[in-house]
Design an enzyme around this catalytic site. Structure first.
Site, PDB file in Angstrom:
ATOM      1  N   GLU A  34       0.585  -1.241  -0.278  1.00 16.42           N
ATOM      2  CA  GLU A  34      -0.316  -0.129   0.494  1.00 16.42           C
ATOM      3  C   GLU A  34       0.641   1.500  -0.026  1.00 16.42           C
ATOM      4  O   GLU A  34       1.132   1.395  -1.382  1.00 16.42           O
ATOM      5  CB  GLU A  34      -1.309   0.093   1.300  1.00 16.42           C
ATOM      6  CG  GLU A  34      -1.938   0.958   0.944  1.00 16.42           C
ATOM      7  CD  GLU A  34      -3.221   1.005   2.232  1.00 16.42           C
ATOM      8  OE1 GLU A  34      -4.217   1.245   2.256  1.00 16.42           O
ATOM      9  OE2 GLU A  34      -3.272  -0.570   2.667  1.00 16.42           O
ATOM     10  N   GLY A  38       3.446   2.545   6.329  1.00 12.45           N
ATOM     11  CA  GLY A  38       2.312   1.192   7.488  1.00 12.45           C
ATOM     12  C   GLY A  38       1.257   2.188   7.812  1.00 12.45           C
ATOM     13  O   GLY A  38       1.106   3.357   7.779  1.00 12.45           O
ATOM     14  N   ILE A  39       0.534   1.281   8.668  1.00  9.18           N
ATOM     15  CA  ILE A  39      -0.363   1.886   9.774  1.00  9.18           C
ATOM     16  C   ILE A  39      -0.575   3.323  10.795  1.00  9.18           C
ATOM     17  O   ILE A  39      -1.325   4.175  10.101  1.00  9.18           O
ATOM     18  CB  ILE A  39      -1.610   0.959   9.849  1.00  9.18           C
ATOM     19  CG1 ILE A  39      -1.837  -0.285   9.235  1.00  9.18           C
ATOM     20  CG2 ILE A  39      -2.361   1.011  11.188  1.00  9.18           C
ATOM     21  CD1 ILE A  39      -3.129  -0.037   8.607  1.00  9.18           C
ATOM     22  N   HIS A 442      12.901  25.306  36.035  1.00  9.18           N
ATOM     23  CA  HIS A 442      11.769  25.974  36.580  1.00  9.18           C
ATOM     24  C   HIS A 442      11.738  27.236  35.552  1.00  9.18           C
ATOM     25  O   HIS A 442      12.193  27.642  35.292  1.00  9.18           O
ATOM     26  CB  HIS A 442      11.442  27.056  38.483  1.00  9.18           C
ATOM     27  CG  HIS A 442      10.860  26.869  39.156  1.00  9.18           C
ATOM     28  ND1 HIS A 442       9.747  26.777  39.215  1.00  9.18           N
ATOM     29  CD2 HIS A 442       9.941  28.098  39.480  1.00  9.18           C
ATOM     30  CE1 HIS A 442       8.995  27.446  39.384  1.00  9.18           C
ATOM     31  NE2 HIS A 442       9.622  28.656  39.620  1.00  9.18           N
TER      32      HIS A 442
END
Length: 463
Positions: A34, A38-39, A442
């Site tokens: 495809e 991939g997915i 911080h």
């Protein structure tokens, strides 16, 4: 041999394995039927994050006055444009993988890959024509798909999986999400945030059931406050799609009730893609839908390997990538360490986000540890207050005897970025006191990790 390594499947396991193989001097090819990536890249991790970002931007617009910003006129969701942006992001990333294949001189073989015989892969093109290629090492990385339940069959229109949920032609007015793992919760958050009426049905007692119970309960409370209807200890028994609306029969502790919605999204996990890839014909052993492999992803058949969703371990993109690298490095004669599956971070990208690694408090107790547990709420964080994101907390768990960092569980703004600190600390066997004495900048959200560790040892300054 045509190649040293052929990888079948180009998801985050397959394409990463192919690149690492090429880096190590192995002549490599990758098979994909495809789209490269991939997915995960095309229909999972990446495009869903694009959808979620659109939802978050919409939420910012709706709450702009909280930040002293007045906007003339109400914001409106252009659903088609939201979907288009998501697809464009996925397409861009897929093109990036294409570039990486060329850069690393990896041949891309387009078609359906099948283990034909020892050292041979058949690649069948869309037109039915087939070619065979030979390789000394063949890596199976075929991934997974949306799992279907017998009483929750997907028709792709009214009862859908995650793939259809990303490209619906129009925004539904109502949706029932079955399953509250990461996929279910992310879509529930997205659709609710843009104005769809959402109900989540979960079979177990808690949503995000793999998470620490404190996180599950906090997320339940926050999502309900956002307007999502959540039903736990509930089971979908049947779905009737014959009318304009889906009628969903749900069995709860109090009895059976019928819910109605335009769309039902099945998010009950994944099924592995093992069909038709030549496992049985070549004697590759499997068990309960998983290919059996050793610590370096070797199957029982010499020269055949398997990684990603089709083997043991968490079905996560970063797990597949790590497995692919370990597998290939072992093939190349290096000495990689086996993957520590108890130090894999899990993330859910709703808002607030959820992230965790290691033991939950319950699991650590069951394993026999005496614990020191610390929790720091983001309501006490200066950065979280300034960001307008005071929901959530960081919870850390240490072994009381030796100070071992057993686990961490977070819910809040951007915590999917914070969890990597804990993964690295656990990898390096840092103790609670070493976290406390590591100076954190911080104001940042990351201070919450240090403060939670300090709270576990009775040294927290800001609580």
């Amino acid at each position: 041999m045509d190649y040293d390594v052929i990888v079948i499947g180009s998801g985050p396991g397959g394409y990463v394995a192919a690149i690492r193989a090429s880096q190590l001097g192995l002549k490599t090819a990758i098979v994909e039927k495809e789209s490269l990536g991939g997915i995960c890249l095309n229909w999972g991790c990446i495009p869903t994050k694009a959808l979620l970002k659109s939802a978050q931007v919409f939420e910012y617009l709706n709450h702009s006055t909280d930040y002293g910003i007045k906007i003339n006129g109400a914001g409106e969701v252009d659903f088609a444009s939201v979907v288009k942006r998501s697809r464009n992001v996925a397409d861009g990333m897929s093109k990036g993988v294409q570039f990486l294949m060329k850069k690393n001189k990896i041949d891309v073989l387009v078609g359906f890959g099948k283990l034909k015989s020892k050292g041979v892969v058949e690649v069948k093109a869309a037109d039915g024509s087939a070619k065979t290629y030979s390789a000394k090492h063949i890596i199976l990385a075929t991934g997974g798909r949306s799992r279907e339940l017998p009483n929750l069959k997907q028709d792709g229109k009214k009862v859908i999986g995650y793939r259809q949920a990303m490209v619906l032609p129009q925004q539904p007015k109502s949706m029932i999400v079955v399953g509250s793992g990461a996929i279910g919760i992310e879509f529930a958050y997205f659709y609710n945030a843009i104005g769809t009426k959402v109900t989540v049905v979960e079979y177990l007692d808690n949503i995000v059931p793999l998470e620490d119970e404190d996180v599950s309960k906090a997320l339940n409370r926050i999502l309900k406050k956002q307007g999502i209807n959540i039903m736990t200890s509930s089971n979908v028994e049947a779905v009737d799609t014959s009318g304009d609306l889906c009628k969903v029969t749900v069995k709860t502790a109090a009895g059976t009730e019928t819910l109605e919605a335009e769309i039902v999204l099945s998010a009950v996990g994944i099924a592995t893609n093992l069909e038709g890839i030549g496992l049985e014909e070549n004697g590759v052993k499997t068990d309960r839908g998983k290919v059996l492999v050793d610590d370096f992803y070797r199957t029982n058949v010499e020269g055949v390997y398997a990684i990603g969703d089709i083997v043991k371990g968490q079905a996560l993109a970063h797990v597949a990538s790590a497995e692919g690298i370990i597998c290939v490095e072992k093939i190349a004669g290096q000495n990689p360490h086996p993957l520590d599956y108890n130090n894999i971070p899990g993330c859910t990208y709703c808002s607030p986000e959820v992230a965790s690694v290691g033991y939950t408090e319950k699991a650590a107790k069951e394993a026999g540890y005496e614990l020191k547990v610390g929790k720091f709420p983001f309501s006490a964080s200066g950065k979280a207050s300034a960001a307008g994101a005071k929901d959530g907390f960081v919870k850390v768990i240490f072994d009381a005897k030796y100070g071992e960092f057993l686990g961490a569980h977070m819910i809040g703004y951007n915590v999917t970025e914070l969890i990597a600190e804990v993964v690295t600390a656990r990898k390096l066997e840092a103790t609670g006191h070493e976290i406390i004495k590591s100076v954190h900048p911080h104001p940042t959200m990351s201070e919450a990790v240090m403060e939670a560790a300090a709270e576990a040892y009775g040294e927290c300054i800001h609580l």
